[in-house]
Design an enzyme around this catalytic site. Structure first.
Site, short mmCIF file in Angstrom:
data_model
loop_
_atom_site.label_atom_id
_atom_site.label_comp_id
_atom_site.label_asym_id
_atom_site.label_seq_id
_atom_site.Cartn_x
_atom_site.Cartn_y
_atom_site.Cartn_z
N LYS A 1 0.84 -1.20 0.00
CA LYS A 1 0.00 0.00 0.00
C LYS A 1 0.87 1.25 0.00
CE LYS A 1 -3.89 -1.92 2.63
NZ LYS A 1 -4.93 -1.73 1.61
N ARG B 1 -10.10 -11.70 2.08
CA ARG B 1 -10.94 -12.77 1.53
C ARG B 1 -10.24 -14.13 1.61
NH1 ARG B 1 -11.26 -9.54 -4.01
NH2 ARG B 1 -11.00 -7.88 -2.46
N1 BES Z 1 -8.05 -3.85 4.44
C1 BES Z 1 -8.22 -3.46 3.10
C2 BES Z 1 -9.53 -2.70 2.86
C3 BES Z 1 -9.63 -1.38 3.55
C4 BES Z 1 -9.19 -0.23 2.94
C5 BES Z 1 -10.20 -1.28 4.80
C6 BES Z 1 -9.29 0.98 3.56
C7 BES Z 1 -10.31 -0.06 5.44
C8 BES Z 1 -9.86 1.08 4.81
C9 BES Z 1 -8.22 -4.69 2.19
O1 BES Z 1 -7.41 -5.73 2.61
C10 BES Z 1 -7.69 -4.25 0.87
O2 BES Z 1 -6.55 -3.88 0.81
N2 BES Z 1 -8.54 -4.29 -0.15
C11 BES Z 1 -8.15 -3.89 -1.45
C12 BES Z 1 -8.63 -4.94 -2.44
C13 BES Z 1 -8.07 -4.78 -3.82
C14 BES Z 1 -6.57 -5.04 -3.81
C15 BES Z 1 -8.76 -5.72 -4.75
C16 BES Z 1 -8.78 -2.54 -1.73
O3 BES Z 1 -9.90 -2.30 -1.26
O4 BES Z 1 -8.13 -1.72 -2.35
MN MN Z 2 -5.42 -5.53 1.97
#
Ligand code: BES
Ligand code: MN
Ligand code: ZN
Length: 500
Positions: free
Chosen positions: A276, A350
């Site tokens: 990230k 997931r």
């Molecule tokens: N934990 C994150 C989702 C999230 C983002 C929760 C911001 C709270 C605040 C999750 O694991 C994630 O990174 N999801 C990705 C999925 C994508 C890579 C398909 C996302 O939402 O960008």
């Molecule tokens: Mn994630």
């Protein structure tokens, strides 16, 4: 803050809060106090343009004629709309107004509209419940807080004609409020303090409430074959855990199969090798919010001795980039036997849930499964921070959850699912991949992925990414970790599975 109940009386010291309905019409206590102060309330309401709107407050300092430090008027809104949530808001707003005002003691007088559907005792209990929920603070790491920033209020008395009845009505609500605070504590803790092993220890602590707790450690998870969860965990120096918490409170000979609640417990989500951006990454300490809600729920059910069988399962991992981390393109074999091509290591929640859902289904034959997860950023694009996303393979379950959410002020919005979305996660080299084709519909493709691990069990998924943490205070939730879902699921269980 200690909350108690007592018969109505004008206090001779400290602070007094009084409710006022819309239009600024004073009730019995309001009138008495207005007379005792030579009409100070009436004049202050006019001078301050106080209209008695819901959550509106007006403070009158050092009122003439009474030995009180202050009188706080609290709006009820329209008389015919006063309900349990309004009364919780009264307690919450009062707690916020009085917490740091300087007084150690305060009383709340309830001038309530006629024809209220709640009993006076229940009404007082709701006010106390709201005060407890809002009075939450996470201040263990503040060593130099300025004196005027520290709470002063230690005793809050809610006035009611039936104090003993109110205390009895408050008992189960108090248990839920403490469970919400427990969830908020877990979510607020940083990731150097809460990681899979220590979060599992927090679960073990629930045995004090009568919950039976089983911790599955790394060798146990390997033996079971939780390849999807283990793939996420392999980049971290912290070993994963899966914790199973059981509360068996159902009496007699009815359906013994438990309700299953499954939580995403990523104690820190860097994204892994699909790392990230730096900005805001600190927020990912609360990526274990779904698991914290499940843990809090199990505590609430046990503490109030819910007449239900429930099992809580949380998948606890840390998602880190390292020389041992899984790579984009890796293929893992889940507990179900289905293989997954890991396109993006940041779509890790997931993967963790897939194995926990399958484990729940196979081990417990549950009546239903509800999972909670801070699963996608896309759910915030869709719904902002007002509703959690609700996905389900069962309309009755979805309707029951949505109704419970409305009743407790934790609203859910049902999202669509279907084959066209499901196709998007087909892989060229494995049974599925862990992301959709593009970013569009990202919360839905995530839900479709989970659906492949629940078989025919009635199942719902709550995407709480927008709700687990709040940046602004609301009536019963101070800013920070919200504890979203504990009240909702406790209510869902109470209304639909404890009626016998
Ligand atoms: N934990 C994150 C989702 C999230 C983002 C929760 C911001 C709270 C605040 C999750 O694991 C994630 O990174 N999801 C990705 C999925 C994508 C890579 C398909 C996302 O939402 O960008
Ligand atoms: Mn994630
Ligand atoms: Zn995550």
């Amino acid at each position: 803050m200690n909350v108690s109940f007592a018969k109505p009386a004008t206090p001779t010291a400290g602070a007094l809060a009084v409710t006022v309905a819309a239009g600024g019409t004073l009730g019995t206590t309001g009138k008495t106090v207005d007379d005792a102060t030579g009409g100070a309330l009436t004049r202050a309401m006019a001078a301050g343009r106080f209209a008695g709107k819901r959550e509106e407050t007006l403070t009158i300092l050092a009122p003439h004629g009474l030995e009180l430090s202050r009188i706080v008027l609290i709006g009820l809104g329209k008389a015919e709309q006063v309900d349990a949530l309004t009364l919780q808001a009264v307690g919450g707003v009062a707690a916020a107004a009085l917490e740091k005002a300087g007084d150690a003691g305060a009383a709340i007088a309830l001038d309530l509209p006629e024809g209220l559907s709640l009993s006076p005792a229940d009404a007082a209990a709701e006010v106390a419940y709201g005060a407890r929920l809002r009075g939450y603070r996470f201040d263990k790491y503040r060593t130099r807080e300025a004196k005027d920033q520290k709470p002063t209020l230690t005793d809050l008395t809610v006035q009611t004609g039936a104090p003993e009845e109110a205390a009895a009505a408050f008992a189960p609500r108090g248990a839920v409020a403490e469970a919400v605070a427990f969830t908020r504590d877990l979510v607020s803790e940083p990731a150097n303090v809460i990681y899979p092993e220590t979060l599992a220890n927090a679960c073990v602590g629930l045995s004090a409430f009568g919950v039976s707790v089983q911790v599955l450690d790394l060798p146990a998870l390997q033996k079971l074959g939780m390849g999807a969860l283990l793939g996420v965990a392999q980049g971290s120096a912290r070993e994963p855990r899966v914790v199973v918490m059981r509360w068996d409170g159902a009496p007699g000979a009815e359906d013994k199969r438990p309700l299953a609640f499954v939580g995403k417990g990523v104690t820190f989500d860097t994204g892994g090798i699909s790392i990230k951006p730096a900005a805001g990454m600190e927020d990912m300490k609360w990526d274990m919010g779904g698991s914290a809600t499940v843990i809090g729920l199990m505590r609430a059910l046990a503490a109030r001795k819910a007449r239900v069988n429930a099992v809580g399962i949380v998948g606890l991992v840390e998602n880190m980039p390292s020389g041992t981390a899984q790579r984009p393109g890796d293929v893992v074999t889940s507990l179900s036997g289905q293989t997954i091509e890991v396109i993006n290591t940041d779509a890790e929640g997931r993967l963790v849930l897939a194995d926990c859902l399958w484990y729940a289904k196979e081990t417990f034959t549950p009546r239903l499964i509800v999972d909670l997860a801070t699963l996608t950023g896309a759910i915030m694009v869709a719904l902002g921070t007002e509703y959690a996303g609700l996905f389900a393979n069962d309309d009755a379950l979805a309707a029951g959850l949505a109704a419970a959410g409305t009743a407790v002020g934790e609203p859910l919005w049902r999202m669509p699912m279907g084959d066209a979305y499901d196709k998007e996660i087909n892989s060229d080299i494995a049974d599925m991949k862990n992301t959709g084709a593009g970013r569009n519909g990202g919360s839905i493709t995530a839900a479709q992925f989970l659906k492949r691990f629940v078989g025919d069990v009635p199942w719902a998924h709550l995407d709480i990414a927008g709700m687990a943490w709040t940046k602004k205070d609301s009536a019963t939730v101070p800013k920070g970790a919200s504890g979203f879902g504990v009240r909702l699921l406790d209510r869902f269980v109470a209304d639909r599975y404890e009626t016998a």
